[in-house]
Design a protein around this motif. Structure first.
Motif, PDB file in Angstrom:
ATOM      1  N   LEU A  50       1.680   8.167   4.893  1.00  0.00           N
ATOM      2  CA  LEU A  50       2.835   8.195   4.858  1.00  0.00           C
ATOM      3  C   LEU A  50       3.709   8.893   6.148  1.00  0.00           C
ATOM      4  CD1 LEU A  50       4.380   8.652   1.314  1.00  0.00           C
ATOM      5  CD2 LEU A  50       4.924   6.970   2.802  1.00  0.00           C
ATOM      6  N   SER A  51       3.246  10.070   6.734  1.00  0.00           N
ATOM      7  CA  SER A  51       3.731  10.623   7.773  1.00  0.00           C
ATOM      8  C   SER A  51       3.547   9.593   9.077  1.00  0.00           C
ATOM      9  CB  SER A  51       3.155  11.884   8.151  1.00  0.00           C
ATOM     10  OG  SER A  51       3.362  12.893   7.320  1.00  0.00           O
ATOM     11  N   LYS A  52       2.518   9.192   9.221  1.00  0.00           N
ATOM     12  CA  LYS A  52       2.203   8.148  10.285  1.00  0.00           C
ATOM     13  C   LYS A  52       2.930   6.907  10.186  1.00  0.00           C
ATOM     14  CE  LYS A  52      -1.470   5.408  12.568  1.00  0.00           C
ATOM     15  NZ  LYS A  52      -2.800   4.949  12.539  1.00  0.00           N
ATOM     16  N   ALA A  53       3.101   6.347   8.852  1.00  0.00           N
ATOM     17  CA  ALA A  53       3.997   5.178   8.857  1.00  0.00           C
ATOM     18  C   ALA A  53       5.543   5.311   9.079  1.00  0.00           C
ATOM     19  CB  ALA A  53       3.762   4.607   7.242  1.00  0.00           C
TER      20      ALA A  53
ATOM     21  N   ALA B 187       3.637  15.896   7.519  1.00  0.00           N
ATOM     22  CA  ALA B 187       2.577  16.788   7.442  1.00  0.00           C
ATOM     23  C   ALA B 187       1.571  16.570   8.865  1.00  0.00           C
ATOM     24  CB  ALA B 187       1.912  16.358   6.189  1.00  0.00           C
ATOM     25  N   LEU B 188       1.211  17.604   9.379  1.00  0.00           N
ATOM     26  CA  LEU B 188       0.533  17.986  10.368  1.00  0.00           C
ATOM     27  C   LEU B 188      -0.730  18.508  10.020  1.00  0.00           C
ATOM     28  CD1 LEU B 188       3.268  18.208  12.980  1.00  0.00           C
ATOM     29  CD2 LEU B 188       1.943  16.329  12.968  1.00  0.00           C
ATOM     30  N   ASP B 189      -1.881  17.871  10.592  1.00  0.00           N
ATOM     31  CA  ASP B 189      -3.281  18.551  10.419  1.00  0.00           C
ATOM     32  C   ASP B 189      -3.517  19.574  11.583  1.00  0.00           C
ATOM     33  OD1 ASP B 189      -5.649  19.504   9.800  1.00  0.00           O
ATOM     34  OD2 ASP B 189      -6.670  17.496   9.944  1.00  0.00           O
ATOM     35  N   ILE B 190      -3.261  20.854  11.483  1.00  0.00           N
ATOM     36  CA  ILE B 190      -3.414  21.740  12.718  1.00  0.00           C
ATOM     37  C   ILE B 190      -4.838  21.833  13.004  1.00  0.00           C
ATOM     38  CG2 ILE B 190      -3.226  23.880  13.544  1.00  0.00           C
ATOM     39  CD1 ILE B 190      -0.525  22.223  13.232  1.00  0.00           C
ATOM     40  N   ASP B 191      -5.764  22.017  11.884  1.00  0.00           N
ATOM     41  CA  ASP B 191      -7.251  22.303  12.127  1.00  0.00           C
ATOM     42  C   ASP B 191      -7.751  20.815  12.823  1.00  0.00           C
ATOM     43  OD1 ASP B 191      -7.335  24.613  10.999  1.00  0.00           O
ATOM     44  OD2 ASP B 191      -7.785  24.151   8.991  1.00  0.00           O
TER      45      ASP B 191
ATOM     46  N   SER C 218       0.809  -1.316  -0.046  1.00  0.00           N
ATOM     47  CA  SER C 218       0.030  -0.056  -0.048  1.00  0.00           C
ATOM     48  C   SER C 218       0.840   1.314  -0.104  1.00  0.00           C
ATOM     49  CB  SER C 218      -1.029   0.083   1.314  1.00  0.00           C
ATOM     50  OG  SER C 218      -0.033  -0.141   2.303  1.00  0.00           O
ATOM     51  N   LEU C 219       1.949   1.172   0.801  1.00  0.00           N
ATOM     52  CA  LEU C 219       2.582   2.579   0.785  1.00  0.00           C
ATOM     53  C   LEU C 219       3.161   3.197  -0.305  1.00  0.00           C
ATOM     54  CD1 LEU C 219       4.292   2.359   4.265  1.00  0.00           C
ATOM     55  CD2 LEU C 219       2.162   3.431   3.741  1.00  0.00           C
ATOM     56  N   TYR C 220       3.555   2.197  -1.178  1.00  0.00           N
ATOM     57  CA  TYR C 220       4.137   2.578  -2.502  1.00  0.00           C
ATOM     58  C   TYR C 220       3.421   3.381  -3.269  1.00  0.00           C
ATOM     59  CZ  TYR C 220       1.975  -0.760  -5.412  1.00  0.00           C
ATOM     60  OH  TYR C 220       0.928  -1.564  -6.162  1.00  0.00           O
ATOM     61  N   LYS C 221       2.029   3.463  -3.141  1.00  0.00           N
ATOM     62  CA  LYS C 221       1.096   3.896  -3.846  1.00  0.00           C
ATOM     63  C   LYS C 221       0.844   5.549  -3.274  1.00  0.00           C
ATOM     64  CE  LYS C 221      -1.625  -0.142  -4.823  1.00  0.00           C
ATOM     65  NZ  LYS C 221      -2.898  -1.008  -4.473  1.00  0.00           N
ATOM     66  N   GLU C 222       1.303   5.960  -2.175  1.00  0.00           N
ATOM     67  CA  GLU C 222       1.128   7.184  -1.619  1.00  0.00           C
ATOM     68  C   GLU C 222       2.028   8.236  -2.133  1.00  0.00           C
ATOM     69  OE1 GLU C 222      -1.270   7.788   0.797  1.00  0.00           O
ATOM     70  OE2 GLU C 222      -2.005   5.604   0.315  1.00  0.00           O
ATOM     71  N   THR C 223       1.269   9.300  -2.410  1.00  0.00           N
ATOM     72  CA  THR C 223       1.889  10.629  -3.096  1.00  0.00           C
ATOM     73  C   THR C 223       2.666  11.201  -2.052  1.00  0.00           C
ATOM     74  OG1 THR C 223      -0.130  11.003  -4.275  1.00  0.00           O
ATOM     75  CG2 THR C 223       1.386  12.860  -4.026  1.00  0.00           C
ATOM     76  N   TYR C 224       4.011  11.621  -2.441  1.00  0.00           N
ATOM     77  CA  TYR C 224       4.943  12.252  -1.580  1.00  0.00           C
ATOM     78  C   TYR C 224       5.634  13.378  -2.662  1.00  0.00           C
ATOM     79  CZ  TYR C 224       8.737  13.799   1.430  1.00  0.00           C
ATOM     80  OH  TYR C 224       9.566  14.727   2.108  1.00  0.00           O
ATOM     81  N   PRO C 225       5.803  14.639  -1.984  1.00  0.00           N
ATOM     82  CA  PRO C 225       5.315  15.080  -0.610  1.00  0.00           C
ATOM     83  C   PRO C 225       3.833  15.359  -0.752  1.00  0.00           C
ATOM     84  CG  PRO C 225       6.392  16.894  -2.037  1.00  0.00           C
ATOM     85  CD  PRO C 225       6.684  15.486  -2.756  1.00  0.00           C
ATOM     86  N   VAL C 226       3.138  15.427   0.333  1.00  0.00           N
ATOM     87  CA  VAL C 226       1.727  15.367   0.609  1.00  0.00           C
ATOM     88  C   VAL C 226       1.364  16.661  -0.064  1.00  0.00           C
ATOM     89  CG1 VAL C 226       2.003  16.432   2.704  1.00  0.00           C
ATOM     90  CG2 VAL C 226      -0.137  15.383   2.077  1.00  0.00           C
ATOM     91  N   ILE C 227       0.356  16.807  -0.525  1.00  0.00           N
ATOM     92  CA  ILE C 227      -0.524  18.027  -1.185  1.00  0.00           C
ATOM     93  C   ILE C 227      -1.215  18.788  -0.169  1.00  0.00           C
ATOM     94  CG2 ILE C 227      -1.831  19.388  -2.956  1.00  0.00           C
ATOM     95  CD1 ILE C 227      -1.101  16.962  -4.756  1.00  0.00           C
ATOM     96  N   HIS C 228      -0.650  19.835   0.433  1.00  0.00           N
ATOM     97  CA  HIS C 228      -1.469  20.680   1.520  1.00  0.00           C
ATOM     98  C   HIS C 228      -2.550  21.214   0.822  1.00  0.00           C
ATOM     99  CE1 HIS C 228       1.910  20.424   4.497  1.00  0.00           C
ATOM    100  NE2 HIS C 228       2.383  20.189   3.342  1.00  0.00           N
ATOM    101  N   PRO C 229      -3.951  20.816   1.540  1.00  0.00           N
ATOM    102  CA  PRO C 229      -5.158  21.648   1.025  1.00  0.00           C
ATOM    103  C   PRO C 229      -5.353  22.816   0.982  1.00  0.00           C
ATOM    104  CG  PRO C 229      -5.618  20.392   2.917  1.00  0.00           C
ATOM    105  CD  PRO C 229      -3.973  20.038   2.689  1.00  0.00           C
ATOM    106  N   ILE C 230      -5.867  23.552   0.160  1.00  0.00           N
ATOM    107  CA  ILE C 230      -6.084  25.185   0.277  1.00  0.00           C
ATOM    108  C   ILE C 230      -7.148  25.311   1.098  1.00  0.00           C
ATOM    109  CG2 ILE C 230      -6.838  27.135  -1.164  1.00  0.00           C
ATOM    110  CD1 ILE C 230      -5.841  25.842  -3.634  1.00  0.00           C
ATOM    111  N   GLY C 231      -6.855  26.237   2.098  1.00  0.00           N
ATOM    112  CA  GLY C 231      -8.036  26.316   3.138  1.00  0.00           C
ATOM    113  C   GLY C 231      -7.973  25.729   4.311  1.00  0.00           C
ATOM    114  N   GLN C 232      -6.922  24.857   4.341  1.00  0.00           N
ATOM    115  CA  GLN C 232      -6.992  24.046   5.593  1.00  0.00           C
ATOM    116  C   GLN C 232      -5.389  24.369   6.242  1.00  0.00           C
ATOM    117  OE1 GLN C 232      -7.979  19.885   5.222  1.00  0.00           O
ATOM    118  NE2 GLN C 232      -7.048  19.422   7.138  1.00  0.00           N
TER     119      GLN C 232
END
Length: 212
Positions: free
Chosen positions: A180-183, A80-84, A49-63
């Motif tokens: 990916l960050s968690k893994a 990548a950390l989700d502050i919201d 599963s992990l090889y399919k993950e996008t890196y670097p992560v795309i940070h969402p607009i507005g979050q």
């Protein structure tokens, strides 16, 4: 002391999570029988599963998110950390802040990476002041992920105290924005447990790969 953030931002773009995982897996395999078992499980997760993950992560607009960089032998990885999301969790669980004197928490701020001109600072107090403390990411020292300016201003103004939400080791795992960050974080804990025998955070299942 010059901040490394701009350098990290550039170098992290070229990091290969796959190569990093393979390197760690190989070292664990060669260390012990236990290490070989843990390495086998990480290899299965990586290839399934992990090889399919996008890196670097795309940070969402507005979050609001935050990038925490870590140096590894093959380069710099962006966690990548989700502050919201962290703020929502604080409210849901009624988590209480820790009161610090600004002089005791100022080292959590990368002072070379903040704008110290109050006329150019755009206040954003939507989310509270938050810091992480991890043996695996921050050398077991608090590191501010939100509210750097507020800590700095409290320190500069000689305020008596400031409220900081402090999260240690596994407490901030829910804040990871991407898989990916968690893994990668769990991988590093298992790697240290196997290679350096640093069992600061025990796993009920014997290794964190089984909890991923």
């Amino acid at each position: 002391m010059e901040s490394k953030i701009e350098i990290y931002e550039t170098e992290s773009q070229y990091f290969s999570p796959y190569k990093h995982f393979i390197s760690r897996i190989q070292e664990m395999e060669e260390k012990s029988v236990y290490g070989a078992k843990v390495a086998k499980m990480w290899a299965e997760i990586l290839n399934q599963s992990l090889y399919k993950e996008t890196y670097p992560v795309i940070h969402p607009i507005g979050q609001e998110t935050f990038s925490l960089y870590a140096e590894y032998p093959i380069g710099v990885f962006e966690y990548a950390l989700d502050i919201d999301g962290a703020s929502s969790l604080i409210k849901e669980r009624s988590i209480k802040p820790v009161q610090f004197t600004p002089s005791n928490i100022i080292d959590a701020v990368d002072q070379e990476n903040i704008n110290k001109d109050p006329n150019r600072v755009k206040p954003n107090h939507k989310n509270p002041v938050m810091a992480l403390q991890s043996r695996y990411l921050t050398v077991n020292k608090p590191y501010c992920i939100n509210g750097n300016h507020r800590i700095f201003e409290a320190y500069r103004n000689n305020d008596t105290q400031i409220d900081v939400f402090l999260f240690k080791d596994l407490e901030f795992v829910p804040f990871f924005y991407d898989i990916l960050s968690k893994a990668t974080y769990f991988l590093e804990i298992d790697y240290k447990n196997v290679v350096s025998d640093e069992r600061y955070i025990p796993s009920e299942k014997g290794a964190f790969v089984y909890e991923f």
